[in-house]
Design an enzyme around this catalytic site. Structure first.
Site, PDB file in Angstrom:
ATOM      1  N   ARG A   1       0.825  -1.210   0.000  1.00 48.43           N
ATOM      2  CA  ARG A   1       0.000   0.000   0.000  1.00 48.43           C
ATOM      3  C   ARG A   1       0.859   1.259   0.000  1.00 48.43           C
ATOM      4  O   ARG A   1       0.386   2.342  -0.318  1.00 48.43           O
ATOM      5  CB  ARG A   1      -0.952  -0.018   1.203  1.00 48.43           C
ATOM      6  CG  ARG A   1      -1.995   1.073   1.187  1.00 48.43           C
ATOM      7  CD  ARG A   1      -3.275   0.679   1.919  1.00 48.43           C
ATOM      8  NE  ARG A   1      -3.051   0.044   3.195  1.00 48.43           N
ATOM      9  CZ  ARG A   1      -2.829   0.679   4.354  1.00 48.43           C
ATOM     10  NH1 ARG A   1      -2.782   1.999   4.363  1.00 48.43           N
ATOM     11  NH2 ARG A   1      -2.657   0.021   5.470  1.00 48.43           N
TER      12      ARG A   1
ATOM     13  N   TYR B   1     -15.409  14.903 -17.774  1.00 49.11           N
ATOM     14  CA  TYR B   1     -15.947  13.554 -17.698  1.00 49.11           C
ATOM     15  C   TYR B   1     -17.084  13.529 -16.682  1.00 49.11           C
ATOM     16  O   TYR B   1     -16.996  14.148 -15.615  1.00 49.11           O
ATOM     17  CB  TYR B   1     -14.831  12.580 -17.312  1.00 49.11           C
ATOM     18  CG  TYR B   1     -15.294  11.203 -16.921  1.00 49.11           C
ATOM     19  CD1 TYR B   1     -16.098  10.454 -17.764  1.00 49.11           C
ATOM     20  CD2 TYR B   1     -14.925  10.657 -15.696  1.00 49.11           C
ATOM     21  CE1 TYR B   1     -16.534   9.187 -17.388  1.00 49.11           C
ATOM     22  CE2 TYR B   1     -15.345   9.398 -15.324  1.00 49.11           C
ATOM     23  CZ  TYR B   1     -16.151   8.671 -16.177  1.00 49.11           C
ATOM     24  OH  TYR B   1     -16.585   7.422 -15.808  1.00 49.11           O
TER      25      TYR B   1
ATOM     26  N   ASP C   1      -6.825  17.409 -17.231  1.00 50.50           N
ATOM     27  CA  ASP C   1      -7.103  16.011 -17.570  1.00 50.50           C
ATOM     28  C   ASP C   1      -6.659  15.806 -19.012  1.00 50.50           C
ATOM     29  O   ASP C   1      -7.248  16.345 -19.948  1.00 50.50           O
ATOM     30  CB  ASP C   1      -8.595  15.729 -17.410  1.00 50.50           C
ATOM     31  CG  ASP C   1      -8.935  14.245 -17.569  1.00 50.50           C
ATOM     32  OD1 ASP C   1      -8.234  13.564 -18.343  1.00 50.50           O
ATOM     33  OD2 ASP C   1      -9.907  13.786 -16.957  1.00 50.50           O
TER      34      ASP C   1
ATOM     35  N   LYS D   1      -7.682   4.169 -20.292  1.00 52.92           N
ATOM     36  CA  LYS D   1      -7.952   4.497 -21.690  1.00 52.92           C
ATOM     37  C   LYS D   1      -6.705   4.267 -22.548  1.00 52.92           C
ATOM     38  O   LYS D   1      -6.235   3.148 -22.693  1.00 52.92           O
ATOM     39  CB  LYS D   1      -8.463   5.922 -21.792  1.00 52.92           C
ATOM     40  CG  LYS D   1      -9.587   6.324 -20.848  1.00 52.92           C
ATOM     41  CD  LYS D   1     -10.672   5.311 -20.604  1.00 52.92           C
ATOM     42  CE  LYS D   1     -11.909   5.892 -19.941  1.00 52.92           C
ATOM     43  NZ  LYS D   1     -11.898   5.912 -18.479  1.00 52.92           N
TER      44      LYS D   1
END
Length: 384
Positions: free
Chosen positions: A59, A113, A178, A203
């Site tokens: 983590r 988005y 973005d 993506k």
């Protein structure tokens, strides 16, 4: 760019006697010196800097994920990058990092988005958002403004903003861009004055529709804050995902450029087609196309056979979706329409198929009869 995409994050492999990057699936790492281990953990808690020496716990960091972060930072021209389990986890970490310093106000430009829009507008992380046009950014800034957010080209209309002009308007407030649609192949926002670059790595960076992830490219000081948020909230990228994303980066320039050539040709044909009212395509190019039809957009979705009707984008195969029903349905109808997301808008992610095959499929779908009424078109349908 092409050389960096192939070699970044892999510089040490020959010295290790390896050709392909290894996948480290360990969740924890042994240490017989617990006092030294405690000191390393304390240092991370205080600074967010990656510990020297072996890893401590998955983590906190992972060597395979670290290779992807190194490579993406190189491609974006950043000091550092921090990877997360998804693009939304990455955006959430940025918002939490800024809010933790008391800077909870965000200035944002639509369209974004749909889920990014919802996360901001709903105040789910305790943030407050002011929506503006690019020209209104400077006037919207407040003493507690921690971030300005734009997406260019924007999802789904492909609207563009002048990153350099926006960065100037932000003053000392960090600008987050973005860059999912353009990728560093087509634009590098940090070179234009942005301070933070966000990717849904699901993506184009992954590129094959088989891995989910998010990543933030920034300076090392902010990266340290993001690592602390990631450690505390647990939005870590799995090592196998890190491996797949690193592999995806190696073909990113080739994929983006090849798909962009096909996209430009489809734009030319769609723009000349009497069944199409308007075509949206950004000046930076790319493989994303948006177009508004005179007929029923749902009939086009129903009519494609080669193109896949599905959410997401940036895969080697072409995808099409109706934003008002899917990706931006969670955005209030009035806000959606004012941002240019009309009910007749379709978003096409152009893949690597032969362009003539793609055009035949679209041509047939554009002539399809009206689709039957679906739940997605019903005003009280569940939003996803």
């Amino acid at each position: 760019m092409a050389t960096e995409a192939v070699h970044a994050g892999r510089e040490d492999l020959a010295g290790l006697g390896l050709h392909a990057p290894p996948i480290d699936l360990s969740t924890t790492y042994p240490s017989h010196d617990s006092a030294a281990e405690a000191a390393r953990i304390d240092a991370f808690a205080a600074t967010g800097a990656l510990p020297d020496g072996p890893s401590v716990y998955a983590r906190l960091d992972n060597p395979t994920v670290g290779r992807f972060e190194t490579a993406l930072a190189r491609l974006e021209g950043a000091e550092s990058a921090v990877a997360f389990a998804s693009g939304m986890a990455a955006l959430s970490a940025v918002l939490l990092a800024r809010a933790s310093t008391g800077l909870r106000h965000v200035v944002a430009v639509r369209p974004l988005y749909g889920c990014s829009d919802h996360l901001l507008d709903a105040g789910l992380l305790g943030t407050e958002v002011t929506w503006v046009d690019p020209a209104g950014i400077a006037d919207a800034l407040r003493p507690d403004t921690g971030l300005v957010i734009v997406e260019t080209p924007a999802n789904p209309t492909l609207a563009e903003v002048d990153v350099r002009a926006v960065a100037h308007a932000c003053g000392s407030v960090p600008l987050l861009v973005d860059n999912t649609f353009a990728t560093p192949v087509l634009q590098r926002p940090l070179a234009e004055g942005a301070r933070i670059v966000l990717h849904s790595a699901t993506k184009y960076l992954g590129g094959h529709g088989d891995v989910m992830g998010g990543v933030v490219a920034c300076d090392e000081a902010f990266a340290r804050q993001l690592r602390q948020v990631r450690f505390a909230t647990g939005g870590v990228l799995h090592p196998l995902a890190g491996y797949l994303l690193l592999r995806g980066l190696s073909t990113l320039p080739v994929r983006v450029r090849a798909a962009s050539v096909s996209a430009a040709e489809l734009v030319r044909r769609l723009a000349a087609d009497p069944r199409v009212e308007r075509v949206h395509y950004p000046s930076v190019g790319g493989a994303m196309v948006a177009f508004e039809v005179y007929g029923d957009p749902h009939a086009v979705i129903s009519g494609v056979r080669l193109v896949t009707p599905a959410v997401s984008l940036g895969s080697v195969d072409s995808l099409i979706q109706h934003p008002a029903s899917i990706s931006h349905r969670i955005v209030a109808e009035g806000d959606r329409r004012s941002a240019g997301v009309s009910d007749r808008l379709l978003r096409l992610s152009v893949g690597l198929e032969d362009v003539e095959d793609l055009w035949r499929d679209l041509d047939r779908a554009l002539s399809a009869p009206p689709a039957r009424t679906t739940a997605a078109r019903t005003p009280d349908a569940v939003r996803v």
